[in-house]
Design a protein around this motif. Sequence first.
Motif, PDB file in Angstrom:
ATOM      1  N   GLY A 158       0.850  -1.183   0.000  1.00 53.53           N
ATOM      2  CA  GLY A 158       0.000   0.000   0.000  1.00 53.53           C
ATOM      3  C   GLY A 158       0.881   1.226   0.000  1.00 53.53           C
ATOM      4  N   PRO A 159       0.318   2.413  -0.026  1.00 54.44           N
ATOM      5  CA  PRO A 159       1.124   3.646  -0.062  1.00 54.44           C
ATOM      6  C   PRO A 159       2.120   3.731   1.087  1.00 54.44           C
ATOM      7  CG  PRO A 159      -1.179   4.136  -0.507  1.00 54.44           C
ATOM      8  CD  PRO A 159      -1.119   2.697  -0.071  1.00 54.44           C
ATOM      9  N   ASP A 160       1.745   3.261   2.263  1.00 52.54           N
ATOM     10  CA  ASP A 160       2.631   3.366   3.423  1.00 52.54           C
ATOM     11  C   ASP A 160       2.794   2.042   4.156  1.00 52.54           C
ATOM     12  OD1 ASP A 160       3.057   6.275   3.278  1.00 52.54           O
ATOM     13  OD2 ASP A 160       0.915   6.388   3.766  1.00 52.54           O
ATOM     14  N   SER A 161       2.569   0.929   3.447  1.00 54.00           N
ATOM     15  CA  SER A 161       2.661  -0.375   4.119  1.00 54.00           C
ATOM     16  C   SER A 161       3.404  -1.370   3.245  1.00 54.00           C
ATOM     17  CB  SER A 161       1.262  -0.907   4.440  1.00 54.00           C
ATOM     18  OG  SER A 161       0.538  -1.117   3.234  1.00 54.00           O
ATOM     19  N   GLY A 162       3.941  -2.393   3.890  1.00 54.10           N
ATOM     20  CA  GLY A 162       4.662  -3.440   3.175  1.00 54.10           C
ATOM     21  C   GLY A 162       6.041  -2.996   2.737  1.00 54.10           C
ATOM     22  N   MET A 163       6.847  -3.950   2.342  1.00 52.14           N
ATOM     23  CA  MET A 163       8.216  -3.637   1.958  1.00 52.14           C
ATOM     24  C   MET A 163       8.266  -2.847   0.661  1.00 52.14           C
ATOM     25  SD  MET A 163      11.538  -6.052   1.460  1.00 52.14           S
ATOM     26  CE  MET A 163      13.114  -5.265   1.086  1.00 52.14           C
ATOM     27  N   ILE A 164       9.080  -1.791   0.671  1.00 53.95           N
ATOM     28  CA  ILE A 164       9.253  -0.963  -0.507  1.00 53.95           C
ATOM     29  C   ILE A 164      10.733  -0.928  -0.865  1.00 53.95           C
ATOM     30  CG2 ILE A 164       9.538   1.208   0.776  1.00 53.95           C
ATOM     31  CD1 ILE A 164       7.863   2.535  -1.492  1.00 53.95           C
ATOM     32  N   GLY A 165      11.021  -0.949  -2.151  1.00 50.46           N
ATOM     33  CA  GLY A 165      12.394  -0.949  -2.616  1.00 50.46           C
ATOM     34  C   GLY A 165      12.962   0.453  -2.734  1.00 50.46           C
ATOM     35  N   VAL A 166      14.250   0.521  -3.034  1.00 46.83           N
ATOM     36  CA  VAL A 166      14.929   1.813  -3.166  1.00 46.83           C
ATOM     37  C   VAL A 166      14.382   2.594  -4.358  1.00 46.83           C
ATOM     38  CG1 VAL A 166      17.165   2.910  -3.609  1.00 46.83           C
ATOM     39  CG2 VAL A 166      17.020   0.956  -2.045  1.00 46.83           C
TER      40      VAL A 166
ATOM     41  N   ALA B 234      22.010  -0.720  -6.624  1.00 47.97           N
ATOM     42  CA  ALA B 234      21.386  -0.774  -7.948  1.00 47.97           C
ATOM     43  C   ALA B 234      20.150   0.116  -7.985  1.00 47.97           C
ATOM     44  CB  ALA B 234      21.017  -2.211  -8.295  1.00 47.97           C
ATOM     45  N   GLY B 235      19.393   0.141  -6.869  1.00 50.65           N
ATOM     46  CA  GLY B 235      18.244   1.034  -6.790  1.00 50.65           C
ATOM     47  C   GLY B 235      18.645   2.487  -6.809  1.00 50.65           C
ATOM     48  N   VAL B 236      19.753   2.817  -6.124  1.00 50.20           N
ATOM     49  CA  VAL B 236      20.251   4.200  -6.146  1.00 50.20           C
ATOM     50  C   VAL B 236      20.660   4.581  -7.565  1.00 50.20           C
ATOM     51  CG1 VAL B 236      22.061   5.756  -5.325  1.00 50.20           C
ATOM     52  CG2 VAL B 236      20.952   4.165  -3.728  1.00 50.20           C
ATOM     53  N   ALA B 237      21.332   3.676  -8.266  1.00 51.99           N
ATOM     54  CA  ALA B 237      21.708   3.941  -9.656  1.00 51.99           C
ATOM     55  C   ALA B 237      20.476   4.170 -10.520  1.00 51.99           C
ATOM     56  CB  ALA B 237      22.543   2.788 -10.197  1.00 51.99           C
TER      57      ALA B 237
ATOM     58  N   VAL C 291      39.926   0.204   1.137  1.00 54.06           N
ATOM     59  CA  VAL C 291      39.864  -1.248   1.005  1.00 54.06           C
ATOM     60  C   VAL C 291      38.670  -1.804   1.785  1.00 54.06           C
ATOM     61  CG1 VAL C 291      41.086  -3.399   1.490  1.00 54.06           C
ATOM     62  CG2 VAL C 291      42.338  -1.424   0.630  1.00 54.06           C
ATOM     63  N   LEU C 292      38.225  -1.059   2.810  1.00 52.69           N
ATOM     64  CA  LEU C 292      37.075  -1.470   3.607  1.00 52.69           C
ATOM     65  C   LEU C 292      35.764  -0.919   3.063  1.00 52.69           C
ATOM     66  CD1 LEU C 292      38.464  -0.942   7.231  1.00 52.69           C
ATOM     67  CD2 LEU C 292      38.330  -3.090   5.958  1.00 52.69           C
ATOM     68  N   TYR C 293      35.791   0.309   2.553  1.00 46.83           N
ATOM     69  CA  TYR C 293      34.547   1.001   2.213  1.00 46.83           C
ATOM     70  C   TYR C 293      34.470   1.477   0.762  1.00 46.83           C
ATOM     71  CZ  TYR C 293      34.089   1.303   7.322  1.00 46.83           C
ATOM     72  OH  TYR C 293      34.010   1.013   8.664  1.00 46.83           O
ATOM     73  N   GLY C 294      35.520   1.352  -0.022  1.00 47.18           N
ATOM     74  CA  GLY C 294      35.512   1.962  -1.337  1.00 47.18           C
ATOM     75  C   GLY C 294      35.542   3.473  -1.190  1.00 47.18           C
ATOM     76  N   TYR C 295      34.702   4.162  -1.948  1.00 48.56           N
ATOM     77  CA  TYR C 295      34.637   5.622  -1.852  1.00 48.56           C
ATOM     78  C   TYR C 295      33.845   6.080  -0.630  1.00 48.56           C
ATOM     79  CZ  TYR C 295      36.655   6.249  -6.499  1.00 48.56           C
ATOM     80  OH  TYR C 295      37.508   6.266  -7.581  1.00 48.56           O
ATOM     81  N   GLY C 296      33.133   5.168   0.022  1.00 51.86           N
ATOM     82  CA  GLY C 296      32.370   5.533   1.215  1.00 51.86           C
ATOM     83  C   GLY C 296      30.981   4.928   1.205  1.00 51.86           C
ATOM     84  N   LEU C 297      30.114   5.457   2.068  1.00 54.45           N
ATOM     85  CA  LEU C 297      28.743   4.961   2.209  1.00 54.45           C
ATOM     86  C   LEU C 297      27.834   5.661   1.206  1.00 54.45           C
ATOM     87  CD1 LEU C 297      28.489   4.999   6.118  1.00 54.45           C
ATOM     88  CD2 LEU C 297      29.452   3.243   4.620  1.00 54.45           C
ATOM     89  N   VAL C 298      27.077   4.887   0.456  1.00 52.83           N
ATOM     90  CA  VAL C 298      26.237   5.445  -0.594  1.00 52.83           C
ATOM     91  C   VAL C 298      25.252   6.462  -0.016  1.00 52.83           C
ATOM     92  CG1 VAL C 298      24.472   3.640  -0.460  1.00 52.83           C
ATOM     93  CG2 VAL C 298      24.868   4.844  -2.612  1.00 52.83           C
ATOM     94  N   ASP C 299      25.014   7.533  -0.744  1.00 48.35           N
ATOM     95  CA  ASP C 299      24.086   8.587  -0.330  1.00 48.35           C
ATOM     96  C   ASP C 299      23.165   8.880  -1.512  1.00 48.35           C
ATOM     97  OD1 ASP C 299      22.810  11.061   0.195  1.00 48.35           O
ATOM     98  OD2 ASP C 299      24.425  11.676   1.544  1.00 48.35           O
ATOM     99  N   ALA C 300      21.956   8.378  -1.461  1.00 49.68           N
ATOM    100  CA  ALA C 300      21.039   8.485  -2.596  1.00 49.68           C
ATOM    101  C   ALA C 300      20.662   9.927  -2.908  1.00 49.68           C
ATOM    102  CB  ALA C 300      19.775   7.670  -2.317  1.00 49.68           C
TER     103      ALA C 300
END
Length: 425
Positions: free
Chosen positions: A123-131, A278-281, A312-321
């Motif tokens: 629904g609009p505000d229920s259930g799992m929603i993807g990126v 992939a969703g952010v992309a 080596v641990l994080y790449g460029y860092g934490l993704v920020d959509a």
Amino acid sequence: MRRLVTAVAAALLGATFLTGATVSPDPVEADTPDDLIDPVRGLEYWLDDYGISEAWETTRGAGVTIAVIDTGIARGPVELDPAVIGGTDVSGLGSADGRTPVGAVDASHGSWVASLAAARGTGPDSGMIGVAPEADLLSVSVGFGASAAVPFVEQVAEGIRWSVDNGADIINLSFTTNTTDWDPSWDSAFQYAFDNDVVVVVAAGNRGSGTSTVGAPATIPGVLTVAGVDPDGTASVEASTQGITLGVSAPSEKLLGVSADGAVVQWDGTSGAAPIVAGVAALVRSAHPDLDANNVINRVIQTATPAKGSSVLYGYGLVDAERAVNASVPMVSSNPMGSLEEWIRIYRRAEAGPVAQPSAEPVEIEALPPAASLTRDDSPLLPTRETLLYGTVPLVMVTGAAILVALGVTAAVRRIRSASRTPSR
């Protein structure tokens, strides 16, 4: 509201090649009261923590297609059915449309991955929603392990080509081979995706599933490799692995996924971190349809939040959509994650191109005149100045000196002999 299922075996994805996922045996409650927010939505902490909710103010991924090459996206779940617009099976085990889950213990893996990328919710505000809840999905079912009728490397190559030919803008690969090298047949398949302007997102793999180092396809130049972090943003110990090929990091612990039977489960692994990215992309491609794949990847990595640790641990860092969608980022002319084409040229010893042919007309040069013969006016038996100076005179002087020395020595010998005959007195 669909119940949150957590009682699933922890070794669910211990099968060969899969990055793995562990499902929590303990129920997890949402931090926000049920009367304010849907319990499932309340567990999707990455939506707010990684700028996804803010990015939705600009785009929700409409017009972008994500191909999920995995165990297949199941038919039935209301969160997934509206998103899937096509599919295929490359394993020889599934159905023609790729919607029949493949695998004895990991059949829901593809559905979990797809739900993190583009689930629609109940629904609009229920259930799992993807990126990217307005992006479309392609379901490409592959078989992991010996049960598949087609060799795994062939399945992947065929799945990539099919995805490109059927309109994928982004391809998600949530598996690893646990080896840094890859089959040469993947060279042309991945290059085909890059040549057709497709972003390829790959999971780094998990230590908890036996992956000690980043393996292919996450080592292939040009792919966007995703590492995993815990809910606090710290590099995950079990639900990720690390290495020099990382692009960005995303949550890989306490994730949610919609199973083939419609149940929502909690699971861990970079198999889930990859579809978040992939969703952010997809959000970036939707907001900036003029950008090519190289610049989509560049926006994702350049806008990542730097982490307190090594690349080596994080790449460029934490993704920020939100920043990936809205920040001002300079354009690039090549893939910042490397060139597979150049790698092939260097390491596969690709055939050299045609040899350049000379374009100028040949020039004729006149032959040199014959050498003049040398003649002498005088007799060759007579000495010349040079023979006298450098031959005869030195020879005479050396010979004369030798004669004088010989005479001196002879005279000395005679005197010695004469003295030796004189009697003693």
